[in-house]
Design an enzyme around this catalytic site. Structure first.
Site, PDB file in Angstrom:
ATOM      1  N   SER A 122      -6.213   3.312   1.883  1.00 23.43           N
ATOM      2  CA  SER A 122      -6.034   3.331   0.422  1.00 23.43           C
ATOM      3  C   SER A 122      -5.217   2.103   0.054  1.00 23.43           C
ATOM      4  O   SER A 122      -4.438   1.604   0.877  1.00 23.43           O
ATOM      5  CB  SER A 122      -5.275   4.596   0.004  1.00 23.43           C
ATOM      6  OG  SER A 122      -4.906   4.521  -1.359  1.00 23.43           O
ATOM      7  N   TYR A 152       1.537  11.360   0.678  1.00 24.77           N
ATOM      8  CA  TYR A 152       0.214  10.742   0.765  1.00 24.77           C
ATOM      9  C   TYR A 152       0.350   9.234   1.045  1.00 24.77           C
ATOM     10  O   TYR A 152      -0.299   8.695   1.954  1.00 24.77           O
ATOM     11  CB  TYR A 152      -0.547  10.985  -0.538  1.00 24.77           C
ATOM     12  CG  TYR A 152      -1.898  10.312  -0.600  1.00 24.77           C
ATOM     13  CD1 TYR A 152      -3.013  10.897  -0.012  1.00 24.77           C
ATOM     14  CD2 TYR A 152      -2.069   9.093  -1.262  1.00 24.77           C
ATOM     15  CE1 TYR A 152      -4.260  10.282  -0.069  1.00 24.77           C
ATOM     16  CE2 TYR A 152      -3.309   8.480  -1.327  1.00 24.77           C
ATOM     17  CZ  TYR A 152      -4.397   9.073  -0.736  1.00 24.77           C
ATOM     18  OH  TYR A 152      -5.631   8.454  -0.786  1.00 24.77           O
TER      19      TYR A 152
END
Ligand SMILES: NC(=O)c1ccc[n+]([C@@H]2O[C@H](COP(=O)([O-])OP(=O)(O)OC[C@H]3O[C@@H](n4cnc5c(N)ncnc54)[C@H](O)[C@@H]3O)[C@@H](O)[C@H]2O)c1
Length: 257
Positions: free
Chosen positions: A150, A163
């Protein structure tokens, strides 16, 4: 469409969203795709991915697997090898979001996010490398691993502490695997998506996060699962020759601006 002809590909978290698009595209390109997910349910709605793959006229299998559990991951790889004889490609895509800043992150939330996003990727990569080391070199690789990271593995994930930390670990893991096993023809790269609209609801499409993502993305639109799948296809194929340890941003320029 045979860029992955004859290859055996495991896609974790392949039932929904980005993983689903990867599984379908890889199958279209000739791979025998094993979708490994904790559920056949589709987050954004629709028929199970294996049904979609088969109705496209291609080959796909679903194996239920919680990637955070070692025994289930070992079972996934054992069953795949028993059925198809090899694991040529692993896509570590399964992940969950936390959606909380540090001060609100309970121990159990931290543990669950790290267990899926980081330990799950470790368990799958370890099983893949062990299997790939037994396989012959074809197109300069015994096997290829693609981690779905990401942009938030490189910069902070607002209000999503566990996360973001997990994704940064996955970017590191990509380099470490490339460095440790590149000499043995195991290739490991990552794709770092920016904001991808998968059709899921909830926090992902809250107006403030959409507005934030649009403001950060110097492109006329946000991303689609197919944008990410195309990059994963490149990295999973022999076309990505001499590309190793790379984290390919598919973010519409988020990280450039
Ligand atoms: N959507 C985005 O904007 C975006 C942006 C950057 C990175 N990513 C990354 O892309 C990947 C896919 O994201 P998405 O938006 O498609 O997610 P999603 O929530 O739509 O799908 C995730 C899939 O993973 C599966 N899964 C969850 N826990 C699992 C477990 N323990 N074992 C096996 N499978 C499990 C789910 O069942 C689901 O099918 C993730 O790694 C995510 O971090 C997404």
């Amino acid at each position: 469409m045979t860029r992955l002809a004859g290859k055996v590909a495991i896609v974790t978290g392949g039932s929904s969203g980005i993983g689903r698009a990867i599984a379908r595209l890889f199958a279209q390109e000739g791979a025998r795709v094993v979708v490994a997910d904790a559920t056949e349910g589709v987050v954004e709605g629709g028929i199970p991915v294996v049904e979609a793959i088969r109705s496209d006229g291609h080959e796909g299998t679903f194996i239920r697997c919680d990637v955070a559990r070692e025994a289930e991951v070992e079972g996934l790889f054992g069953e795949t090898v028993a059925r198809h004889g090899a694991v040529d490609i692993l896509v570590n895509n399964a992940a969950i979001r936390a959606g909380k800043p540090l001060a609100e992150t309970e121990e159990a939330l931290w543990d669950s996010v790290i267990a899926v996003n980081l330990k799950g990727a470790f368990l799958c990569a370890r099983a893949a490398v062990r299997q790939m080391l037994l396989q012959p070199v074809v197109d300069e690789a015994r096997g290829r691993i693609v981690n779905i990271s990401s942009q938030h593995g490189m910069i902070a994930a607002p209000e999503d502490f566990a996360y973001g930390v997990s994704k940064s670990g996955l970017v590191y893991m990509t380099r470490q695997i490339a460095a440790d096993y590149g000499h043995q023809h195991i290739v490991c790269n990552a794709v770092a998506p920016g904001k991808i609209l998968t059709g899921k609801t909830g926090r992902a499409i809250e107006p403030r996060w959409i507005a934030y993502s649009e403001a950060r993305t110097p492109f006329p639109r946000l991303g689609t699962p197919l944008d990410v799948a195309r990059a994963a296809l490149f990295l999973a194929s022999g076309e990505a020759s001499f590309v190793n340890g790379h984290n390919l941003m598919v973010d519409g320029g988020w990280m450039a601006a």
